[in-house]
Design a protein around this motif. Structure first.
Motif, PDB file in Angstrom:
ATOM      1  N   PRO A   1       1.203  -1.027   0.025  1.00  0.00           N
ATOM      2  CA  PRO A   1       0.175   0.285  -0.153  1.00  0.00           C
ATOM      3  C   PRO A   1       0.632   1.458  -0.015  1.00  0.00           C
ATOM      4  O   PRO A   1       1.826   0.995   0.643  1.00  0.00           O
ATOM      5  N   PRO A   2       0.431   2.443  -0.948  1.00  0.00           N
ATOM      6  CA  PRO A   2       1.369   3.814  -0.276  1.00  0.00           C
ATOM      7  C   PRO A   2       0.350   4.013   0.996  1.00  0.00           C
ATOM      8  O   PRO A   2      -0.812   3.937   1.411  1.00  0.00           O
ATOM      9  N   LEU A   3       1.169   4.966   1.969  1.00  0.00           N
ATOM     10  CA  LEU A   3       1.124   5.336   2.941  1.00  0.00           C
ATOM     11  C   LEU A   3      -0.782   6.564   2.744  1.00  0.00           C
ATOM     12  O   LEU A   3      -1.042   5.892   3.600  1.00  0.00           O
ATOM     13  N   LEU A   4      -0.581   7.248   1.818  1.00  0.00           N
ATOM     14  CA  LEU A   4      -1.592   8.567   1.343  1.00  0.00           C
ATOM     15  C   LEU A   4      -2.100   8.499   0.557  1.00  0.00           C
ATOM     16  O   LEU A   4      -1.179   9.290  -0.332  1.00  0.00           O
ATOM     17  N   GLN A   5      -2.571   8.056   0.403  1.00  0.00           N
ATOM     18  CA  GLN A   5      -3.781   8.135  -1.256  1.00  0.00           C
ATOM     19  C   GLN A   5      -4.914   8.875  -2.057  1.00  0.00           C
ATOM     20  O   GLN A   5      -6.277   8.704  -0.709  1.00  0.00           O
ATOM     21  N   ILE A   6      -5.433  10.260  -2.539  1.00  0.00           N
ATOM     22  CA  ILE A   6      -5.966  10.169  -2.530  1.00  0.00           C
ATOM     23  C   ILE A   6      -6.587  10.102  -4.026  1.00  0.00           C
ATOM     24  O   ILE A   6      -6.661  10.516  -5.001  1.00  0.00           O
ATOM     25  N   LEU A   7      -8.017   9.473  -3.896  1.00  0.00           N
ATOM     26  CA  LEU A   7      -8.269   9.069  -5.039  1.00  0.00           C
ATOM     27  C   LEU A   7      -9.680   9.295  -5.053  1.00  0.00           C
ATOM     28  O   LEU A   7     -11.040   9.990  -4.161  1.00  0.00           O
ATOM     29  N   LYS A   8      -9.889  10.305  -6.907  1.00  0.00           N
ATOM     30  CA  LYS A   8     -11.054  10.382  -7.493  1.00  0.00           C
ATOM     31  C   LYS A   8     -11.910  11.541  -6.354  1.00  0.00           C
ATOM     32  O   LYS A   8     -12.949  11.578  -6.127  1.00  0.00           O
ATOM     33  N   SER A   9     -10.832  12.478  -5.723  1.00  0.00           N
ATOM     34  CA  SER A   9     -11.368  13.617  -4.979  1.00  0.00           C
ATOM     35  C   SER A   9     -11.300  15.084  -5.606  1.00  0.00           C
ATOM     36  O   SER A   9     -10.460  15.401  -6.786  1.00  0.00           O
TER      37      SER A   9
END
Length: 454
Positions: free
Chosen positions: A163-171
């Motif tokens: 996993p990545p640490l922090l993902q911002i997805l479709k936002s």
């Protein structure tokens, strides 16, 4: 509009208690306009998901989340992993389908990466290793045909899609301000398929030998500002991407309108990086007033046959680069992740949808000091020469000692070795205006397919 504290939901910041359900309950309670304060302490947790509208999270000084290193907790989500849409492990912290999220304060997100890095190194040491663990087998079942997918070398063949640490997805309208992100299992901060992102005053820190721990990866996003951030990581520093190969072409979401300003990148493989996942294209990118200190490369553009995409309208201005292997690279022979030796042929190949293109690049008012491999590495393809590159009012200097082989300038395959340490140019249209190269008698090494306008 309400203000809550994480302890209202039963949180314990003792570094031992599992707060996964606490975060789930707190995030579920937040409505539009609400604020959640996270007080001093270390909040141990499994993966967490935030989805909402106009929500603010505030970390007090000394507050942090440490994520549990247990791959079985990170149940599959459909996302993008090294440029390909697929199922992969749930990000440690996922912001998804949200609008107006603001996370600020002196808080720390700690991915507890050591276990992940050690396993990643074991997986990489055995290129014939397939899925072994329960999670790897689950992901393999979710991703039929993964064996033929290309990647950057991070774990595709084993399906260890950490996993990545922090993902911002479709936002949309997401702002991060003041946080420290550290010890990421994989890529650290990954905005993906999102718009209107502001990343300010972040510290992104991973050990130099931690594999594939990119700092910030802006991936098929529009209108992104990265300002006054410090990135010190084990792979590329601030990277821009838009998918890989046929999958990225079919998604067709480019990365555009990005500003990177007043940032410092240390130790990374590259300072400001374009690629190597370039399939949907990248354009209108500005990088200015940054320091790339001890990074392997400073300005780094990397792609190859099979990656695809048009990379155009890039401006790099007032950058200082110090003690790099090579401060400026444009590499269309990038070696990592290829399954086809023909990707590195010196012969002219047919232009196909997965042929990349680079054009309209301006590098101005930059200083590069004490480079240890070469001043610049610019290599286009015979069928797709790099077009309209202008370097003006720049100074490059080669170190007087501690020199490295010229082959270390970039991670390339198929090109002949050279001894000269100046600006290496191949298959490129290049304009040089007031450019100095100190420390090598051959300022510009002109190879095949080169047009130089001075």
């Amino acid at each position: 509009m309400e203000t809550y504290s994480l302890v209202d939901f039963g949180a314990r910041g003792d570094g031992k208690f599992d707060n996964t359900e606490v975060f789930a309950a707190a995030f579920a309670a937040l409505k539009e306009g609400d604020r959640l304060n996270i007080g001093k302490g270390t909040y141990r947790s499994g993966p967490i998901t935030l989805s909402g509208r106009n929500i603010t999270l505030v970390f007090e000084k000394g507050a942090g989340i440490q994520f549990i290193a247990d791959e079985d907790l990170y149940t599959p989500v459909f996302s993008r992993w090294e440029g390909v849409n697929c199922y992969c492990m749930h990000p440690c912290f996922l912001i998804t389908e949200s609008d107006g999220i603001h996370i600020k304060g002196d808080g720390i997100l700690d991915g507890n990466g050591l276990w992940w890095w050690e396993k990643a190194k074991q997986v990489k040491s055995d290129p014939k290793r397939g899925p072994v663990s329960t999670m790897e087998k689950i992901l393999a079942a979710h991703n039929p045909g993964y064996e033929s997918q290309s990647g950057g070398g991070g774990g595709r063949h084993s399906q260890f899609l950490r996993p990545p640490l922090l993902q911002i997805l479709k936002s949309n309208n997401i702002q991060l301000d003041g946080l420290t992100l550290t010890n990421s299992p994989f890529w650290t901060l990954h905005p993906l398929y999102s718009t209107n992102i502001i990343l300010r005053n972040l510290h992104v820190l991973n050990p130099k030998d931690a594999p594939n721990t990119d700092g910030i990866d802006i991936d098929s996003c529009r209108f992104v500002t990265v300002k006054e951030c410090v990135v010190d990581v084990g792979d590329d520093g601030i990277a821009l991407k838009s998918g890989s190969g046929p999958d990225g072409i079919s998604v067709n979401l480019p990365t555009t309108d990005v500003l990177i300003e007043s940032c410092t990148v240390k130790n990374a493989h590259g300072g400001a990086v374009i690629g190597s996942e370039t399939a949907a294209g990248l354009h209108d990118i500005t990088v200015k007033d940054c320091l790339f200190d001890g990074t392997d490369r400073g300005i780094r553009i990397k792609t190859r046959r099979g990656r695809g995409g048009v990379i155009t309208d890039l401006v790099f201005s007032r950058l200082r680069m110090r003690a790099n292997l090579c401060p400026l690279t444009m590499n269309m022979y990038y070696r990592c992740g290829s399954l086809d030796p023909e990707d590195f042929s010196l012969l002219e190949k047919p232009v196909v949808p997965t042929t990349p293109r680079i054009a309209h690049v301006l590098i101005e008012d930059c200083i590069a000091e004490a480079s240890t491999s070469s001043a610049a590495f610019i290599a286009g393809l015979p069928e797709s020469p790099i077009q309209d590159v202008e370097i003006r009012n720049c100074r490059f200097s080669i170190a007087q000692d501690g020199l490295m082989p010229t082959e270390e300038s970039e991670m390339y395959e198929g090109l002949p070795s050279v001894q000269e340490r100046g600006i290496r140019a191949r298959n490129v249209e290049l304009r040089l205006l007031n450019v100095e190269v100190e420390g090598d008698m051959t300022a510009v090494l002109k190879e095949v397919g080169v047009t130089i306008i001075e």
